[in-house]
Design a protein around this motif. Structure first.
Motif, PDB file in Angstrom:
ATOM      1  N   GLN A  81       0.830  -1.201   0.000  1.00 42.54           N
ATOM      2  CA  GLN A  81       0.000   0.000   0.000  1.00 42.54           C
ATOM      3  C   GLN A  81       0.864   1.251   0.000  1.00 42.54           C
ATOM      4  OE1 GLN A  81      -2.689  -0.463   3.365  1.00 42.54           O
ATOM      5  NE2 GLN A  81      -4.394  -0.725   1.928  1.00 42.54           N
ATOM      6  N   ARG A  82       0.338   2.260  -0.697  1.00 43.57           N
ATOM      7  CA  ARG A  82       0.994   3.561  -0.702  1.00 43.57           C
ATOM      8  C   ARG A  82      -0.046   4.644  -0.491  1.00 43.57           C
ATOM      9  NH1 ARG A  82       5.476   3.051  -5.626  1.00 43.57           N
ATOM     10  NH2 ARG A  82       6.669   1.355  -4.643  1.00 43.57           N
ATOM     11  N   ALA A  83       0.399   5.754   0.053  1.00 41.78           N
ATOM     12  CA  ALA A  83      -0.528   6.843   0.352  1.00 41.78           C
ATOM     13  C   ALA A  83      -0.902   7.586  -0.918  1.00 41.78           C
ATOM     14  CB  ALA A  83       0.113   7.804   1.359  1.00 41.78           C
ATOM     15  N   ALA A  84      -2.148   8.054  -0.951  1.00 42.25           N
ATOM     16  CA  ALA A  84      -2.635   8.820  -2.095  1.00 42.25           C
ATOM     17  C   ALA A  84      -3.802   9.673  -1.628  1.00 42.25           C
ATOM     18  CB  ALA A  84      -3.072   7.907  -3.225  1.00 42.25           C
ATOM     19  N   THR A  85      -4.090  10.671  -2.407  1.00 43.28           N
ATOM     20  CA  THR A  85      -5.236  11.517  -2.073  1.00 43.28           C
ATOM     21  C   THR A  85      -6.554  10.830  -2.411  1.00 43.28           C
ATOM     22  OG1 THR A  85      -5.035  12.562  -4.247  1.00 43.28           O
ATOM     23  CG2 THR A  85      -3.921  13.630  -2.391  1.00 43.28           C
ATOM     24  N   GLU A 128     -18.469  -2.268  -2.878  1.00 48.00           N
ATOM     25  CA  GLU A 128     -18.541  -0.828  -2.703  1.00 48.00           C
ATOM     26  C   GLU A 128     -17.217  -0.173  -3.067  1.00 48.00           C
ATOM     27  OE1 GLU A 128     -21.056   1.008  -1.928  1.00 48.00           O
ATOM     28  OE2 GLU A 128     -22.479  -0.621  -1.615  1.00 48.00           O
ATOM     29  N   PRO A 129     -17.247   1.038  -3.621  1.00 50.88           N
ATOM     30  CA  PRO A 129     -16.011   1.753  -3.924  1.00 50.88           C
ATOM     31  C   PRO A 129     -15.206   2.046  -2.675  1.00 50.88           C
ATOM     32  CG  PRO A 129     -17.884   2.732  -5.058  1.00 50.88           C
ATOM     33  CD  PRO A 129     -18.435   1.755  -4.074  1.00 50.88           C
ATOM     34  N   SER A 130     -13.892   2.041  -2.844  1.00 53.37           N
ATOM     35  CA  SER A 130     -13.011   2.333  -1.723  1.00 53.37           C
ATOM     36  C   SER A 130     -12.989   3.824  -1.424  1.00 53.37           C
ATOM     37  CB  SER A 130     -11.591   1.863  -2.052  1.00 53.37           C
ATOM     38  OG  SER A 130     -10.702   2.283  -1.060  1.00 53.37           O
ATOM     39  N   LYS A 131     -13.040   4.152  -0.139  1.00 58.97           N
ATOM     40  CA  LYS A 131     -12.948   5.557   0.273  1.00 58.97           C
ATOM     41  C   LYS A 131     -11.632   5.818   0.989  1.00 58.97           C
ATOM     42  CE  LYS A 131     -17.962   6.093   0.769  1.00 58.97           C
ATOM     43  NZ  LYS A 131     -18.320   4.785   0.265  1.00 58.97           N
ATOM     44  N   SER A 132     -10.736   4.859   0.923  1.00 59.98           N
ATOM     45  CA  SER A 132      -9.470   4.978   1.630  1.00 59.98           C
ATOM     46  C   SER A 132      -8.553   5.964   0.919  1.00 59.98           C
ATOM     47  CB  SER A 132      -8.802   3.607   1.705  1.00 59.98           C
ATOM     48  OG  SER A 132      -7.509   3.727   2.239  1.00 59.98           O
ATOM     49  N   ASN A 133      -7.608   6.548   1.682  1.00 56.49           N
ATOM     50  CA  ASN A 133      -6.628   7.456   1.086  1.00 56.49           C
ATOM     51  C   ASN A 133      -5.317   6.740   0.799  1.00 56.49           C
ATOM     52  OD1 ASN A 133      -5.772   7.053   3.673  1.00 56.49           O
ATOM     53  ND2 ASN A 133      -5.329   9.229   4.106  1.00 56.49           N
ATOM     54  N   VAL A 134      -5.355   5.424   0.723  1.00 60.48           N
ATOM     55  CA  VAL A 134      -4.195   4.646   0.309  1.00 60.48           C
ATOM     56  C   VAL A 134      -4.618   3.776  -0.866  1.00 60.48           C
ATOM     57  CG1 VAL A 134      -3.146   4.615   2.597  1.00 60.48           C
ATOM     58  CG2 VAL A 134      -4.720   2.775   1.933  1.00 60.48           C
ATOM     59  N   PHE A 135      -3.623   3.341  -1.630  1.00 63.58           N
ATOM     60  CA  PHE A 135      -3.936   2.479  -2.758  1.00 63.58           C
ATOM     61  C   PHE A 135      -2.876   1.392  -2.845  1.00 63.58           C
ATOM     62  CE2 PHE A 135      -1.024   5.596  -4.371  1.00 63.58           C
ATOM     63  CZ  PHE A 135      -0.273   4.960  -5.343  1.00 63.58           C
ATOM     64  N   TRP A 136      -3.223   0.327  -3.550  1.00 65.43           N
ATOM     65  CA  TRP A 136      -2.337  -0.810  -3.691  1.00 65.43           C
ATOM     66  C   TRP A 136      -1.492  -0.684  -4.959  1.00 65.43           C
ATOM     67  CZ3 TRP A 136      -1.604  -4.184   0.115  1.00 65.43           C
ATOM     68  CH2 TRP A 136      -2.604  -4.334   1.077  1.00 65.43           C
ATOM     69  N   VAL A 137      -0.242  -1.151  -4.860  1.00 64.82           N
ATOM     70  CA  VAL A 137       0.607  -1.286  -6.041  1.00 64.82           C
ATOM     71  C   VAL A 137       1.154  -2.704  -6.062  1.00 64.82           C
ATOM     72  CG1 VAL A 137       1.251   1.150  -6.125  1.00 64.82           C
ATOM     73  CG2 VAL A 137       2.677  -0.474  -4.829  1.00 64.82           C
ATOM     74  N   ALA A 138       1.475  -3.181  -7.245  1.00 63.87           N
ATOM     75  CA  ALA A 138       2.021  -4.536  -7.412  1.00 63.87           C
ATOM     76  C   ALA A 138       3.470  -4.469  -7.862  1.00 63.87           C
ATOM     77  CB  ALA A 138       1.193  -5.307  -8.437  1.00 63.87           C
ATOM     78  N   ASN A 139       4.249  -5.445  -7.401  1.00 64.04           N
ATOM     79  CA  ASN A 139       5.652  -5.569  -7.810  1.00 64.04           C
ATOM     80  C   ASN A 139       6.425  -4.272  -7.606  1.00 64.04           C
ATOM     81  OD1 ASN A 139       5.024  -8.198  -8.581  1.00 64.04           O
ATOM     82  ND2 ASN A 139       4.643  -7.621 -10.724  1.00 64.04           N
TER      83      ASN A 139
END
Length: 489
Positions: A81-85, A128-139
């Motif tokens: 996970q990484r932070a995002a707006t 349901e759509p994610s409301k988080s301020n983080v997102f996933w990245v792969a590799n």
């Protein structure tokens, strides 16, 4: 009389299959042992017919807070996970959408069969759509995530908004396996709990030869395609669909693509078109499709490259054959000349094992639905396989038909293969008035249900299962699972 009937059934069973005894249980050779991983989390990727969107399905999911199903265009080895707006958007439909394969006019998207019958879930169970301020990245961020889904049920079939480009399938070779897209089920920490991919199965029979070699084709679970020659190369239904193509086309892959992705039974309807230099064509009803020569060439090239065994099922002969046998004789001569040495000699009979066939270095079984021709050409033609066709227009009727033909199946004591025709059939006026919205819509409404029905209930005893737009099913994955559990002695 009843006692005599049961004795006869017992004798047929013993003569057709030896009995194997293990762990105090008696099993019929050719049947499948119960799965040892029935409660394991599993994941599948399929392709819808109407808009060719990728579909993700799963069963036995823990559906815990923080779980995600992530779709990537490369094989993901790790997630973080990484932070995002803004969070990663979900590729989802609203519950009233008609585009998902898990939906139709009467039902919402998010529901699954309960005890084998379809029961709608509440609308709150839709992802349901994610409301988080983080997102996933792969590799480590090198592999983009193209869609994310938050599972809300232990078993779901979900149509994403990610289009699949069939150019990817055209590039598949006999060495291909996973390609194009991967789906991963991860927990809140990013641990991959299950993973799947869009996959080709060019050599599944030969790769399982040690397991399946001493079984007959009648003993296997074999994926097949309905009206196999009803396709158009480079056809995009979103741009070129017409009332004719809506009810004439039944597959998105050409014959080579169908075989590369695991189909080993082809449903071939040949017509005779006298005005043309090329006389024999594939027909769907009275609609002329591909030249037969094109179809034969793709089958021949495939088996020569892979050594797989293919049932080439010829039936109906809808146009140009008339009541006499003259055109049939022309067709049989044409088949003999075109296929050449790859045709399996009928002296082997349907009772032969896969190893018997491979030892002859022959791969294509010409199953011809015309008894007079089979008797006239005993060195070339097998008798036709039995197609068990429901001729129904709704899922409830198709489900009843498929359950019935598999509930007490006397044909399993015969060596002749049988085909469950697992598709809807529009009536004539339904086509004229476009009542059903086309075969693609009809397929999307049932293919996910067919997949679950054979995967969870009917697969262990089924033989060949043929479907429209087979890439929208998990029949090939079911074939691998069921055949791997076959009992062989």
């Amino acid at each position: 009389m009843l006692q005599s009937a049961f004795i006869l059934l017992a004798l047929l069973s013993i003569s057709g299959h030896a009995l194997a005894e293990a762990d105090d249980a008696v099993h019929i050779v050719g049947s499948s042992q119960p799965p040892t991983d029935a409660q394991q989390l599993k994941l599948w990727l399929t392709i819808s017919a109407r808009k060719r969107f990728l579909e993700v399905s799963w069963k036995n999911a823990p559906s815990r807070e923080g779980d995600n199903v992530l779709l990537t265009a490369e094989d993901p080895l790790s997630f973080e996970q990484r932070a995002a707006t803004l969070g990663t958007p979900l590729a989802s439909f609203q519950t009233n959408s008609e585009e998902g394969s898990g939906s139709d006019e009467e039902q919402n998207v998010a529901y699954v069969p309960i005890n084998g019958y379809t029961t709608p879930a509440s609308s709150s169970s839709s992802p349901e759509p994610s409301k988080s301020n983080v997102f996933w990245v792969a590799n480590g961020g090198d592999t983009p995530i193209v869609a994310a889904i938050k599972p809300s049920l232990a078993a779901q079939w979900f149509t994403t908004g990610v289009p699949f480009d069939y150019v990817l399938s055209c590039n598949v070779t006999a060495q291909s396996s996973c390609y194009g897209y991967w789906a991963s089920y991860i927990d809140a920490s990013g641990k991959i709990l299950a993973k799947t991919c869009v996959r080709a199965y060019p050599r599944w029979m030969t790769e399982m030869r040690d397991k399946l070699g001493e079984l007959r084709l009648r003993d296997l679970f074999i994926p097949g395609t309905h009206d196999s020659g009803s396709y158009r190369p480079n056809f995009d239904p979103l741009l070129r669909e017409s009332i004719v193509t809506k009810y004439a086309l039944t597959q998105d892959d050409d014959i080579r693509g169908q075989l590369m992705h695991g189909a080993r039974y082809l449903d071939i309807r040949v017509g005779y078109y006298r005005p043309s230099e090329e006389k024999f064509f594939i027909y769907h009803g009275i609609t002329k499709q591909r030249p037969l020569q094109e179809v034969i060439q793709q089958v021949k090239e495939f088996v020569l490259e892979t050594n797989e065994i293919v049932i080439f099922g010829l039936k109906e002969f809808p146009v140009g054959f008339g009541k006499n046998l003259g055109v049939h004789r022309l067709l049989v001569s044409y088949l003999r000349d075109q296929f050449g040495d790859v045709v399996v000699h009928p002296s082997l009979t349907w009772r032969s094992t896969l190893n018997d066939i491979w030892r002859r270095q022959q791969n294509v079984i010409l199953a011809y639905e015309k008894d007079q021709m089979v008797q006239e050409f005993p060195q070339l033609l097998f008798g036709g396989v039995e197609q068990r066709w429901g001729n129904v227009q709704t899922w409830s009727s198709l489900e009843t038909h498929l359950r019935f033909i598999n509930s007490y199946d006397i044909s399993r004591f015969s060596s002749r293969p049988v085909v469950d025709m697992a598709e809807l059939t529009p009536e004539t006026w339904g086509v004229i008035l476009d009542k059903h919205g086309g075969l693609r819509k009809m397929s999307d409404n049932v293919n996910w249900r067919i997949s679950q029905l054979y995967r969870d209930e009917l697969g262990n005893n089924a033989n060949i299962v043929a479907a429209d737009f087979i890439r929208g099913t998990t029949l090939m994955e079911t074939a691998i699972d069921v055949n791997r559990r076959k009992i062989v002695y």
